[in-house]
Design a protein around this motif. Structure first.
Motif, PDB file in Angstrom:
ATOM      1  N   SER A 268       0.832  -1.217   0.000  1.00 35.85           N
ATOM      2  CA  SER A 268       0.000   0.000   0.000  1.00 35.85           C
ATOM      3  C   SER A 268       0.852   1.245   0.000  1.00 35.85           C
ATOM      4  O   SER A 268       0.512   2.246   0.618  1.00 35.85           O
ATOM      5  CB  SER A 268      -0.923   0.055   1.223  1.00 35.85           C
ATOM      6  OG  SER A 268      -1.949  -0.853   1.072  1.00 35.85           O
ATOM      7  N   SER A 269       1.981   1.200  -0.681  1.00 40.46           N
ATOM      8  CA  SER A 269       2.848   2.374  -0.712  1.00 40.46           C
ATOM      9  C   SER A 269       3.537   2.501  -2.066  1.00 40.46           C
ATOM     10  O   SER A 269       4.351   1.650  -2.439  1.00 40.46           O
ATOM     11  CB  SER A 269       3.890   2.266   0.407  1.00 40.46           C
ATOM     12  OG  SER A 269       4.925   3.200   0.179  1.00 40.46           O
ATOM     13  N   THR A 307      -6.068   7.151  -5.739  1.00 42.66           N
ATOM     14  CA  THR A 307      -6.316   8.009  -4.579  1.00 42.66           C
ATOM     15  C   THR A 307      -7.300   9.124  -4.941  1.00 42.66           C
ATOM     16  O   THR A 307      -8.245   9.398  -4.198  1.00 42.66           O
ATOM     17  CB  THR A 307      -4.988   8.618  -4.082  1.00 42.66           C
ATOM     18  OG1 THR A 307      -4.093   7.553  -3.803  1.00 42.66           O
ATOM     19  CG2 THR A 307      -5.185   9.456  -2.844  1.00 42.66           C
ATOM     20  N   GLY A 347       3.411   8.851  -1.184  1.00 40.55           N
ATOM     21  CA  GLY A 347       3.089   7.455  -1.482  1.00 40.55           C
ATOM     22  C   GLY A 347       3.284   6.503  -0.331  1.00 40.55           C
ATOM     23  O   GLY A 347       4.056   5.560  -0.419  1.00 40.55           O
ATOM     24  N   ILE A 348       2.591   6.758   0.768  1.00 41.05           N
ATOM     25  CA  ILE A 348       2.699   5.868   1.926  1.00 41.05           C
ATOM     26  C   ILE A 348       1.297   5.383   2.307  1.00 41.05           C
ATOM     27  O   ILE A 348       0.305   6.007   1.911  1.00 41.05           O
ATOM     28  CB  ILE A 348       3.357   6.564   3.147  1.00 41.05           C
ATOM     29  CG1 ILE A 348       2.591   7.852   3.484  1.00 41.05           C
ATOM     30  CG2 ILE A 348       4.810   6.872   2.884  1.00 41.05           C
ATOM     31  CD1 ILE A 348       2.996   8.467   4.808  1.00 41.05           C
ATOM     32  N   PRO A 349       1.210   4.287   3.075  1.00 37.61           N
ATOM     33  CA  PRO A 349      -0.116   3.761   3.396  1.00 37.61           C
ATOM     34  C   PRO A 349      -1.016   4.798   4.065  1.00 37.61           C
ATOM     35  O   PRO A 349      -0.582   5.556   4.929  1.00 37.61           O
ATOM     36  CB  PRO A 349       0.186   2.606   4.359  1.00 37.61           C
ATOM     37  CG  PRO A 349       1.573   2.194   4.031  1.00 37.61           C
ATOM     38  CD  PRO A 349       2.283   3.434   3.600  1.00 37.61           C
ATOM     39  N   SER A 350      -2.254   4.829   3.634  1.00 37.97           N
ATOM     40  CA  SER A 350      -3.295   5.689   4.221  1.00 37.97           C
ATOM     41  C   SER A 350      -3.031   7.183   4.101  1.00 37.97           C
ATOM     42  O   SER A 350      -3.695   7.969   4.759  1.00 37.97           O
ATOM     43  CB  SER A 350      -3.528   5.365   5.701  1.00 37.97           C
ATOM     44  OG  SER A 350      -4.291   4.190   5.779  1.00 37.97           O
ATOM     45  N   ALA A 351      -2.081   7.603   3.251  1.00 38.33           N
ATOM     46  CA  ALA A 351      -1.824   9.035   3.109  1.00 38.33           C
ATOM     47  C   ALA A 351      -3.059   9.738   2.548  1.00 38.33           C
ATOM     48  O   ALA A 351      -3.364  10.875   2.920  1.00 38.33           O
ATOM     49  CB  ALA A 351      -0.640   9.266   2.190  1.00 38.33           C
ATOM     50  N   GLY A 352      -3.770   9.050   1.674  1.00 40.03           N
ATOM     51  CA  GLY A 352      -4.962   9.630   1.065  1.00 40.03           C
ATOM     52  C   GLY A 352      -5.990  10.011   2.113  1.00 40.03           C
ATOM     53  O   GLY A 352      -6.764  10.950   1.938  1.00 40.03           O
ATOM     54  N   ARG A 384      -6.180   0.872  -4.432  1.00 45.27           N
ATOM     55  CA  ARG A 384      -5.928   2.186  -5.034  1.00 45.27           C
ATOM     56  C   ARG A 384      -4.435   2.427  -5.247  1.00 45.27           C
ATOM     57  O   ARG A 384      -4.034   3.053  -6.224  1.00 45.27           O
ATOM     58  CB  ARG A 384      -6.607   3.316  -4.252  1.00 45.27           C
ATOM     59  CG  ARG A 384      -6.036   3.656  -2.902  1.00 45.27           C
ATOM     60  CD  ARG A 384      -6.709   4.911  -2.342  1.00 45.27           C
ATOM     61  NE  ARG A 384      -6.072   5.343  -1.130  1.00 45.27           N
ATOM     62  CZ  ARG A 384      -6.553   5.173   0.100  1.00 45.27           C
ATOM     63  NH1 ARG A 384      -7.726   4.598   0.264  1.00 45.27           N
ATOM     64  NH2 ARG A 384      -5.893   5.600   1.153  1.00 45.27           N
ATOM     65  N   THR A 385      -3.584   1.878  -4.357  1.00 50.97           N
ATOM     66  CA  THR A 385      -2.141   2.022  -4.561  1.00 50.97           C
ATOM     67  C   THR A 385      -1.707   1.254  -5.811  1.00 50.97           C
ATOM     68  O   THR A 385      -0.865   1.726  -6.587  1.00 50.97           O
ATOM     69  CB  THR A 385      -1.365   1.498  -3.335  1.00 50.97           C
ATOM     70  OG1 THR A 385      -1.889   2.132  -2.165  1.00 50.97           O
ATOM     71  CG2 THR A 385       0.111   1.791  -3.433  1.00 50.97           C
ATOM     72  N   ASN A 388      -2.556   3.356  -8.616  1.00 50.64           N
ATOM     73  CA  ASN A 388      -1.624   4.497  -8.643  1.00 50.64           C
ATOM     74  C   ASN A 388      -0.338   4.111  -9.383  1.00 50.64           C
ATOM     75  O   ASN A 388       0.155   4.837 -10.240  1.00 50.64           O
ATOM     76  CB  ASN A 388      -1.231   4.918  -7.219  1.00 50.64           C
ATOM     77  CG  ASN A 388      -2.358   5.622  -6.480  1.00 50.64           C
ATOM     78  OD1 ASN A 388      -3.336   6.031  -7.097  1.00 50.64           O
ATOM     79  ND2 ASN A 388      -2.231   5.752  -5.170  1.00 50.64           N
TER      80      ASN A 388
HETATM   81  N1  ASP Z   1      -1.170   4.469  -0.261  1.00 47.88           N
HETATM   82  C1  ASP Z   1      -1.248   5.287  -1.434  1.00 47.88           C
HETATM   83  C2  ASP Z   1       0.030   5.201  -2.220  1.00 47.88           C
HETATM   84  O1  ASP Z   1       1.068   4.994  -1.665  1.00 47.88           O
HETATM   85  C3  ASP Z   1      -1.586   6.701  -1.133  1.00 47.88           C
HETATM   86  C4  ASP Z   1      -2.966   6.745  -0.543  1.00 47.88           C
HETATM   87  O2  ASP Z   1      -3.117   6.598   0.668  1.00 47.88           O
HETATM   88  O3  ASP Z   1      -3.916   6.865  -1.313  1.00 47.88           O
HETATM   89  O4  ASP Z   1       0.017   5.322  -3.415  1.00 47.88           O
END
Ligand code: ASP
Length: 409
Positions: A268-269, A307, A347-352, A384-385, A388
């Motif tokens: 997820s990153s 995202t 681009g880290i988990p749950s940043a969105g 979603r990652t 991305n």
């Molecule tokens: N986890 C997503 C990413 O790294 C960003 C997000 O939280 O949407 O692409």
């Protein structure tokens, strides 16, 4: 004793919060509700605290990491054009799906009562919206940072990033300052996320105690809408764009991109996946290193189709739960801010989920609403990652094709 992973903790806290809220439902529990509301609001305040430095540093660093290059001007232009267009398409899909399936319709949440008046105040006509949008673009950066005017912060970050690239070695000090600022913000996010179980539990307790549990059913419907539209973008739209530009088949893409897609899904990153993405595009998909080295790192920071789609769909979902109809202008606002939120999310988990706050606030919806989304956020983050990262890879292929077929200027 070893604690379970943060995800598991959030899930357990969510279940505990819901169960306690269920038992407390309908009774007189003023003190518990007061405590839950305090803890929940503090958690949201912490997220808001870190939002501006995080978005600012993430964008400056994303752009500043790119090397200036003679032939790079056209690559720049095509890359940005591709990123913006593909995110726009993703957002339109998210908005269309939410409008069509209305996952939040039919349930009215008590926690949003206060939000409605604020929302009414934010409704604007189209000309008013454009005027205020343009005025909001450029501002004294300190004022923008202090007031959390995210659009102006993003513009200043973009321009600063470009100036850093153009200035080359003379700005090495500033560049590393922003890099450290980003690392620092990420560390703060890490700490705040440690509190997520507490915050989520408290917010859900309050939510369920004051509301019936029909919310869970609605949440499942929302998750289905997001998964469906994200898959549509990843399985249909992106491969179609690739085929239209380069005549490469989807199977060729997925075979070459497989390792990166699986890594993105598992971590997820986008940032953690970056080395694998680079390897896939240069070794399996035959993108030239100088193009890949430009498009992929920038994409991992600012190109987030999945995202952006999620943020737009979620804003509409929350509006439906709050019982307000977003008109065309307000959906345009959501469209812009979802794009910026996607760009500003590192681009880290749950940043969105952190940048989600600004999408909600842009149309006057309460930031507290992310409590409803948090329990399913990590689950949806996987997909979603992946999309991305797929978008970054398709971007590098399209940009390579476009810069190769046109005469040099
Ligand atoms: N986890 C997503 C990413 O790294 C960003 C997000 O939280 O949407 O692409």
């Amino acid at each position: 004793m070893k604690l379970p992973s943060l995800n598991t903790q959030i899930l357990i806290a969510a279940i505990v919060g819901i169960l306690f809220g269920w038992f407390a439902h309908g009774g007189e529990h003023e003190t518990a509700l007061y405590g839950a509301s305090l803890v929940g609001t503090l958690f949201i305040d912490l997220l808001k605290m870190v939002l501006v430095p995080l978005v600012f540093c993430s964008i400056v660093v994303g752009i500043a990491n790119l090397r200036q290059h003679q032939q790079m001007h056209r690559v720049w232009r095509y890359t940005l054009l591709f990123f913006i267009s593909s995110m726009l398409v993703a957002i339109v899909i998210g908005l269309a799906a939410s409008n069509l399936f209305k996952p939040g319709a039919g349930l009215h949440l008590a926690m949003f009562e206060g939000a409605i008046q604020q929302f009414e105040a934010k409704s604007m006509s189209l000309p008013d919206f454009f005027a205020s949008f343009l005025h909001g673009l450029f501002m004294n950066p300190f004022k923008a940072l202090a007031e959390g005017q995210i659009l102006a912060v993003v513009m200043f970050a973009l321009l600063s990033g470009i100036a850093l690239v153009m200035g080359g070695a003379q700005f090495d000090g500033l560049r590393s300052l922003f890099e450290q600022g980003l690392a620092l913000s990420m560390r703060l996010v890490g700490w705040i996320m440690q509190l997520a179980p507490l915050g989520v539990g408290a917010l859900l307790f309050k939510l369920v105690a004051q509301q019936d549990v029909a919310i869970l059913q609605v949440l499942a419907r929302f998750a289905a809408v997001v998964v469906g539209s994200t898959l549509l973008h990843g399985l249909l739209v992106l491969p179609l764009v690739l085929w239209l530009f380069t005549r490469h088949s989807p199977l060729w893409l997925w075979r070459g991109a497989r390792e990166a897609l699986v890594t993105a899904f598992a971590t997820s990153s986008s940032s953690a996946t970056l080395p694998v993405t680079l390897r896939c595009v240069t070794q399996h998909l035959h993108v030239k290193p100088e193009i890949a080295g430009f498009v992929i790192p920038l994409g991992a920071t600012i190109n987030m189709d999945g995202t952006a789609l999620y943020e737009a769909a979620a804003a509409l979902f929350i509006a439906q739960l709050a019982g307000v109809d977003l008109n065309l202008v307000q959906q345009l606002v959501v469209c812009f801010t979802a794009m910026i939120a996607g760009m500003g999310a590192p681009g880290i988990p749950s940043a969105g989920m952190v940048t989600m706050v600004m999408v909600l606030q842009s149309v006057g919806l309460p930031a507290e609403a992310i409590a409803i989304l948090l329990p399913i956020d990590r689950l949806l983050d996987t997909l979603r990652t992946t999309v991305n990262v797929e978008g970054d890879m398709v971007g590098s292929l399209v940009v390579q094709h476009m810069t190769a077929v046109r005469p040099r200027v």
